[in-house]
Design an enzyme around this catalytic site. Structure first.
Site, short mmCIF file in Angstrom:
data_model
loop_
_atom_site.label_atom_id
_atom_site.label_comp_id
_atom_site.label_asym_id
_atom_site.label_seq_id
_atom_site.Cartn_x
_atom_site.Cartn_y
_atom_site.Cartn_z
N SER A 218 -0.55 15.40 12.88
CA SER A 218 -1.61 16.19 13.52
C SER A 218 -0.98 17.41 14.17
O SER A 218 0.20 17.38 14.54
CB SER A 218 -2.31 15.35 14.59
OG SER A 218 -3.21 16.16 15.35
N TYR B 214 -2.96 9.83 21.95
CA TYR B 214 -2.97 10.34 20.57
C TYR B 214 -1.78 11.29 20.35
O TYR B 214 -1.07 11.19 19.35
CB TYR B 214 -4.30 11.04 20.31
CG TYR B 214 -4.51 11.48 18.87
CD1 TYR B 214 -4.85 10.56 17.89
CD2 TYR B 214 -4.37 12.82 18.51
CE1 TYR B 214 -5.05 10.96 16.57
CE2 TYR B 214 -4.57 13.23 17.19
CZ TYR B 214 -4.91 12.30 16.23
OH TYR B 214 -5.11 12.69 14.93
N LYS C 271 1.38 10.92 17.72
CA LYS C 271 1.68 11.88 16.64
C LYS C 271 3.04 12.53 16.85
O LYS C 271 3.73 12.84 15.88
CB LYS C 271 0.55 12.91 16.54
CG LYS C 271 -0.80 12.31 16.10
CD LYS C 271 -0.72 11.63 14.74
CE LYS C 271 -2.08 11.19 14.21
NZ LYS C 271 -2.01 10.56 12.89
N1 NAP Z 1 -9.88 14.67 11.11
C1 NAP Z 1 -9.08 15.42 11.85
O1 NAP Z 1 -9.50 16.41 12.49
C2 NAP Z 1 -7.63 15.09 11.94
C3 NAP Z 1 -6.79 16.06 12.49
C4 NAP Z 1 -5.44 15.79 12.59
C5 NAP Z 1 -4.94 14.59 12.14
N2 NAP Z 1 -5.78 13.66 11.61
C6 NAP Z 1 -5.20 12.40 11.15
O2 NAP Z 1 -5.52 12.21 9.81
C7 NAP Z 1 -5.56 10.82 9.51
C8 NAP Z 1 -6.86 10.51 8.79
O3 NAP Z 1 -7.94 10.86 9.63
P1 NAP Z 1 -9.40 11.15 9.07
O4 NAP Z 1 -9.97 12.19 9.95
O5 NAP Z 1 -9.36 11.35 7.61
O6 NAP Z 1 -10.10 9.77 9.47
P2 NAP Z 1 -11.12 8.84 8.70
O7 NAP Z 1 -12.06 9.63 7.86
O8 NAP Z 1 -11.66 7.93 9.77
O9 NAP Z 1 -10.19 8.00 7.73
C9 NAP Z 1 -9.27 7.09 8.22
C10 NAP Z 1 -8.80 6.28 7.04
O10 NAP Z 1 -7.82 5.35 7.51
C11 NAP Z 1 -8.14 4.08 6.98
N3 NAP Z 1 -7.58 3.07 7.86
C12 NAP Z 1 -7.78 2.94 9.19
N4 NAP Z 1 -7.12 1.87 9.64
C13 NAP Z 1 -6.49 1.32 8.56
C14 NAP Z 1 -5.67 0.19 8.38
N5 NAP Z 1 -5.34 -0.60 9.40
N6 NAP Z 1 -5.19 -0.08 7.14
C15 NAP Z 1 -5.51 0.72 6.10
N7 NAP Z 1 -6.29 1.80 6.21
C16 NAP Z 1 -6.77 2.08 7.43
C17 NAP Z 1 -9.65 4.07 6.87
O11 NAP Z 1 -10.10 3.19 5.87
P3 NAP Z 1 -10.66 1.71 6.10
O12 NAP Z 1 -11.54 1.74 7.32
O13 NAP Z 1 -11.39 1.44 4.83
O14 NAP Z 1 -9.45 0.86 6.26
C18 NAP Z 1 -9.90 5.49 6.38
O15 NAP Z 1 -9.71 5.56 4.99
C19 NAP Z 1 -5.38 10.10 10.84
O16 NAP Z 1 -4.04 9.71 10.98
C20 NAP Z 1 -5.72 11.17 11.86
O17 NAP Z 1 -5.05 10.95 13.08
C21 NAP Z 1 -7.11 13.89 11.51
#
Ligand code: NAP
Length: 253
Positions: free
Chosen positions: A145, A158, A162
């Site tokens: 992130s 958080y 990260k």
């Molecule tokens: N969105 C943003 O603005 C943003 C910005 C910076 C960084 N990030 C990072 O990007 C990553 C993805 O975020 P996102 O925004 O795409 O979130 P998201 O749409 O909620 O997706 C999260 C994914 O992680 C999976 N997951 C969660 N716990 C898990 C586990 N224990 N085992 C296997 N899979 C698991 C979920 O699938 P299931 O529920 O099916 O397991 C889902 O596919 C995260 O690390 C987040 O911190 C996001």
């Protein structure tokens, strides 16, 4: 005169595993790797959601596989990599529980650290172990992130999780480099996904986001896809132990 050849961005013949591929950034990265020619396994906990994603990928003319996997179960992760080494692994499984630091509960701290740090660590460990055992080199990509590089309101836990990714990546890059295994992260800004929807829907927080991103829009999952293909491919063959900020200028000032 012999001109230099641009290293390939294609991933034909490579096997990839993307954790967190049922939603958001992980799904987008998995689709991008598929389109670039890799044989991609889409992994996450929700099998039925994954099956829907893989059906859509198949309908688009590509081959993909679904794998039900909870990355917090280290034994299950170990079994996956012992059964099958991958050239490219992406870990996008992540969790956010935001609060002022003085109010953070131990439950929230442990939940975030257990997925964002502990699971990420052992996922990379097992992926690398399998690559080393098979003598195949590869690329390990953590979805980190922008909050790995700066602080954020109500985000002490958080941000801590990260920043930890960046530290472990650097140390793993030193250790795995001789085996031709690269370890990097992608550091996105705010991208609209199920994870961030509550933040986007709060007008004050939305104003904060808009004030920090220098470009005239917020991020979308498509913004991460090119970075994933780049870090997975020979085009980034000399890049390891670092991160690519896809932050719309957030950390520029
Ligand atoms: N969105 C943003 O603005 C943003 C910005 C910076 C960084 N990030 C990072 O990007 C990553 C993805 O975020 P996102 O925004 O795409 O979130 P998201 O749409 O909620 O997706 C999260 C994914 O992680 C999976 N997951 C969660 N716990 C898990 C586990 N224990 N085992 C296997 N899979 C698991 C979920 O699938 P299931 O529920 O099916 O397991 C889902 O596919 C995260 O690390 C987040 O911190 C996001």
């Amino acid at each position: 005169m012999t001109l230099p050849t641009t290293p390939s961005f294609r991933l034909d013949g490579k096997r990839a595993l993307v954790a967190g591929a049922s939603s958001g950034i992980g799904m987008a990265c998995a689709v991008a790797l598929t389109e670039a020619g890799a044989d991609v396994t889409f992994a996450a906990r929700r099998a039925e959601v994954l099956n829907g994603v893989v059906s859509a990928v198949s309908a688009a003319g590509y081959t993909a596989r679904a794998l039900a996997l909870d990355v917090s179960h280290t034994n299950a992760v170990r079994e996956v990599f012992e059964a099958q080494p991958y050239n490219i692994v992406v870990n996008s499984a992540g969790l956010a529980r935001h609060s002022p630091a003085v109010e953070t509960t131990e439950d929230d701290f442990d939940a975030v650290m257990s997925i964002n740090v502990r699971a990420a660590y052992f996922f990379a460990q097992q992926a690398a172990k399998a690559m080393i055992t098979q003598g195949i080199g590869g690329s390990i990509i953590q979805i980190s992130s922008q909050m790995a590089h700066v602080g954020g309101v109500d985000r002490a836990v958080y941000c801590g999780s990260k920043h930890a990714i960046e530290g472990m990546n650097k140390a793993m890059a030193i250790e795995f480099g001789p085996a031709d295994i690269r370890v990097n992260s992608i550091c996105p800004t705010f991208i609209l996904t199920p994870l961030t929807r509550p933040t986007f829907e709060d007008p004050k927080k939305r104003a904060w986001i808009d004030s920090k991103i220098k470009l005239p829009r917020v991020g979308k999952v498509e913004d991460i896809m090119g970075a994933a293909v780049f870090l997975a491919s020979d085009a980034s063959g000399m890049i390891t132990g670092t991160s690519i900020l896809v932050d719309g200028g957030w950390t520029a000032g």
